[in-house]
Write an enzyme that holds these catalytic residues in place. Structure first.
Site, PDB file in Angstrom:
ATOM      1  N   LYS A 152      -0.445  16.269 -10.821  1.00 22.17           N
ATOM      2  CA  LYS A 152      -1.095  16.824  -9.629  1.00 22.17           C
ATOM      3  C   LYS A 152      -0.517  18.197  -9.327  1.00 22.17           C
ATOM      4  O   LYS A 152       0.692  18.414  -9.420  1.00 22.17           O
ATOM      5  CB  LYS A 152      -0.865  15.905  -8.420  1.00 22.17           C
ATOM      6  CG  LYS A 152      -1.848  14.758  -8.309  1.00 22.17           C
ATOM      7  CD  LYS A 152      -1.689  14.046  -6.981  1.00 22.17           C
ATOM      8  CE  LYS A 152      -2.747  12.973  -6.810  1.00 22.17           C
ATOM      9  NZ  LYS A 152      -2.644  12.300  -5.507  1.00 22.17           N
ATOM     10  N   GLU A 170      -8.834  -2.593   0.273  1.00 24.61           N
ATOM     11  CA  GLU A 170      -9.083  -2.954   1.667  1.00 24.61           C
ATOM     12  C   GLU A 170      -9.414  -4.434   1.833  1.00 24.61           C
ATOM     13  O   GLU A 170      -9.028  -5.054   2.840  1.00 24.61           O
ATOM     14  CB  GLU A 170     -10.213  -2.092   2.225  1.00 24.61           C
ATOM     15  CG  GLU A 170      -9.873  -0.624   2.399  1.00 24.61           C
ATOM     16  CD  GLU A 170     -10.084   0.192   1.137  1.00 24.61           C
ATOM     17  OE1 GLU A 170      -9.793   1.401   1.159  1.00 24.61           O
ATOM     18  OE2 GLU A 170     -10.528  -0.389   0.111  1.00 24.61           O
ATOM     19  N   ARG A 172     -15.535  -1.432   3.613  1.00 24.13           N
ATOM     20  CA  ARG A 172     -15.407  -2.035   2.289  1.00 24.13           C
ATOM     21  C   ARG A 172     -14.902  -3.475   2.372  1.00 24.13           C
ATOM     22  O   ARG A 172     -14.982  -4.214   1.398  1.00 24.13           O
ATOM     23  CB  ARG A 172     -14.455  -1.189   1.431  1.00 24.13           C
ATOM     24  CG  ARG A 172     -14.974   0.213   1.143  1.00 24.13           C
ATOM     25  CD  ARG A 172     -13.868   1.172   0.734  1.00 24.13           C
ATOM     26  NE  ARG A 172     -13.244   0.831  -0.529  1.00 24.13           N
ATOM     27  CZ  ARG A 172     -13.564   1.365  -1.711  1.00 24.13           C
ATOM     28  NH1 ARG A 172     -14.539   2.250  -1.792  1.00 24.13           N
ATOM     29  NH2 ARG A 172     -12.922   1.019  -2.799  1.00 24.13           N
TER      30      ARG A 172
END
Length: 641
Positions: free
Chosen positions: A285, A371, A399
């Site tokens: 990243k 979730e 979700r």
């Protein structure tokens, strides 16, 4: 103003067709210029930076090797897609990212043929790519589908559900696992790249297929042993046994920043007759930009920043954010009660639980992008006597709706839902707006739904939720800063289902839920200036309703307006149902509901979004005046009940 970098080679590339006309030796320069352009663009607009910088070479290589857009490239989440947008005809608009009328910060079907599938939520790419691949297979079309998914997204069960079905797609499906955390990969180097190139080559795959055909003619035990030997040998040298068990041919890991390694492996995968194939690439990243490399978490999502120094623009001093207020309030509850625990789905900083975790590490759980698991895990904790807070953004809690219904509400378990980013969210747009939580929660039996009007109310509601053991309870609060009210030194336990009147009047009643209260009070001032005495109530609860307060307001005022930052089916619908059931509308009540419009609103500045939604003070005033036919010169008065 951020200077536009010098990018002579990138200037010649408008579409991937232009890219594919370049020589392989030119790709390194192109990637370097693409990285500079990405940094410059995000420095101008703000947005997601680290993820995009990590896939510059991978993006270049994919578009160079595959025939996009006929080969469908699907990015998971989409926050790493800025380099992709630059290479696919949108460079001239890249400095409009996340602005009103500008480019989306995620992939978006309506924006480009190179965005075949919209994204913003995690772990959807493999399922979608499988759909594209199977559709091509059925129709006899040659195109492949390439899903690029980050290692963080692999924590969600949906990715594995898709991979479990992927074998049906054959070689039309390619999954590229972007491992930017070194959480899966063994050391990457020349030997690994060499092995990846060998095992993805047509010669090796052809030999392997021949040996598989021979093995099938062997007695069953020997056939099975041969297959396991092949998988074991490659698993020992390269890893990927899990993916092999799910039906993928695993290749990797490969250095995702080395184009000399990436290009030949991708070419082999493109031409392979065996599949589906999973390519494991390792990236960093923030690659190529020192501030982002040194602090990947702080440069995941950024404000506008100085490209030279990396210094991000700071918001002017003001009230604390709702997220920070919740974090402090929850930490205080944790000090008072060792049964308080907190759960997040890969968003510890975004939900403020990193602060709770710093104080109570043993009572804080980051379950990854999962979730559904987070909600049922919280249900288990609650069933065993803990007091769990499940802190999830409104848009992400969607979700896990089945788990909220089946595992929490039906069993009446006291899970506390802290719903951040409720309402409109500015630059993140429709995919992240928390428009539906009141609607999908307040319909559930046993559920209590609260909405904080300001940061002090959020403190009280956090305390109320902590003490509530009679069933599930939710508190919603928006993105951004509070309104500047003093925070209470001692939190108050609110009476469930009881609102408050913050301004008394006689003719007009505004029934507000949540942070539109400030606009309701402004509207009341404007109505008073017109001689219309106005009551403003903060209902606090969408469920249960304060029926006594609502009845009083509806029977003593000529006009009543409900106000909420949520979709149809929320507070307004519940008040209308109550008024209808009680016969209050039949008595001549002028009852109006104000809510978010029935559209997915695009990204923009929050104040403009609220104007477009019609939820600011001028629109409230206009709604009241129209109900009274004020603009027609006729003021209707209520008929006696």
């Amino acid at each position: 103003m951020v200077d536009v970098p010098n990018t002579p080679l990138l200037d010649t590339v408008r579409t991937p067709q232009d890219l594919r006309a370049l020589k392989p030796t030119q790709l390194r320069q192109l990637a370097d210029e693409l990285r500079l352009e990405t940094i410059s663009a995000v420095g101008t607009t703000g947005g997601h930076l680290g993820s995009g910088l990590g896939v510059v070479e991978l993006t270049t290589a994919i578009h160079y090797v595959f025939n996009t857009p006929d080969d469908r490239l699907i990015w998971d989440v989409g926050h790493q897609c800025y380099p992709h947008k630059i290479l696919t005809g949108r460079r001239d608009r890249i400095r409009t990212l996340r602005q009103g009328g500008g480019l989306s910060g995620f992939t978006k079907r309506s924006e480009s043929e190179y965005d075949p599938f919209g994204a913003a939520h995690s772990s959807t790419s493999i399922s979608a790519a499988l759909g594209f691949a199977i559709a091509n297979k059925i129709a006899g079309r040659p195109g492949k589908a390439i899903a690029v998914i980050g290692d963080g997204s692999m924590s969600a069960g949906m990715a594995y559900e898709a991979m479990n079905n992927a074998e049906q797609a054959g070689n039309r499906l390619v999954v590229i696992l972007n491992d930017n955390d070194m959480s899966i990969a063994p050391p990457v180097g020349g030997l690994s790249a060499y092995l990846s190139r060998i095992v993805s080559s047509r010669g090796f795959l052809g030999l392997r297929e021949t040996l598989k055909k021979v093995a099938r003619r062997l007695p069953r035990p020997l056939h099975s042993a041969a297959r396991k030997t092949d998988e074991f040998a490659r698993g020992m040298t390269m890893g990927g046994t899990l993916f092999e068990e799910l039906g993928f041919y695993y290749v990797g890991p490969v250095d995702g920043h080395n184009l000399d390694h990436l290009i030949p492996v991708l070419e082999n995968i493109r031409d392979a007759e065996e599949g589906p194939i999973l390519l494991h690439v390792v990236t960093q990243k923030g690659k190529g930009y020192a501030p982002a490399e040194a602090s990947a978490d702080k440069y995941h999502g950024v404000q506008k920043f100085d490209v030279i120094t990396g210094t991000q623009a700071k918001a002017p001093p003001g009230p604390p954010s709702y997220t920070n207020v919740f974090a402090q309030a929850l930490t205080a509850e944790g000090e008072r009660d060792d049964r308080i625990c907190a759960i997040t789905a890969a968003m510890p900083a975004g939900t403020g639980l990193d602060k709770f975790q710093a104080r109570f590490p043993a009572r804080t759980f980051d379950v990854g992008i999962a979730e559904q698991h987070a909600v049922t895990f919280a249900a288990g904790l609650a069933a065993q006597g803990m007091r769990p807070f499940c802190a999830i953004y409104s848009t992400f809690l969607q979700r896990a709706y089945d788990q909220v219904v089946h595992d929490v509400a039906i069993q009446n378990l006291p899970v506390r839902f802290a719903i951040d980013r409720a309402g409109l969210v500015g630059a993140d747009g429709a995919t992240h707006a928390g428009s539906f939580d009141v609607t999908y929660l307040a319909t559930l039996p046993n559920m209590v739904v609260m909405a904080a009007a300001d940061e002090a109310e959020l403190v009280h509601m956090t305390h109320t939720a902590a003490l509530y053991d009679d069933g599930p309870i939710a508190l919603r609060y928006p993105r951004g800063s509070g309104v500047g009210v003093p925070l209470p030194s001692t939190p108050e336990r609110l009476e469930i289902g009881k609102g408050r009147v913050v301004r008394e009047g006689k003719k007009v009643a505004i029934l507000s839920l949540g942070t539109r209260l400030e606009e309701a009070l402004k509207a009341a001032e404007q109505l008073e200036a017109k001689g219309l005495s106005t009551t403003v109530a903060d209902l606090r609860f969408a469920k249960p309703l304060d029926e006594a307060l609502i009845r009083r307001l509806l029977t003593t005022h000529e006009v009543a307006v409900t106000l909420e930052e949520g979709a149809i089916g929320g507070l307004g619908a519940h008040v209308l149902t109550y008024a209808s059931d009680e016969g209050l509308i039949d008595a001549g009540l002028k009852l109006r509901t104000m809510r978010l419009p029935d559209v997915f609103q695009d990204q923009d500045k929050p104040e403009k979004q609220y104007d477009e939604a019609g939820l600011n003070a001028p629109q409230i005033v206009d709604t009241v005046l129209k109900a009274l036919r004020w603009n027609e010169g006729v003021e209707e008065t209520r008929k006696p009940a």
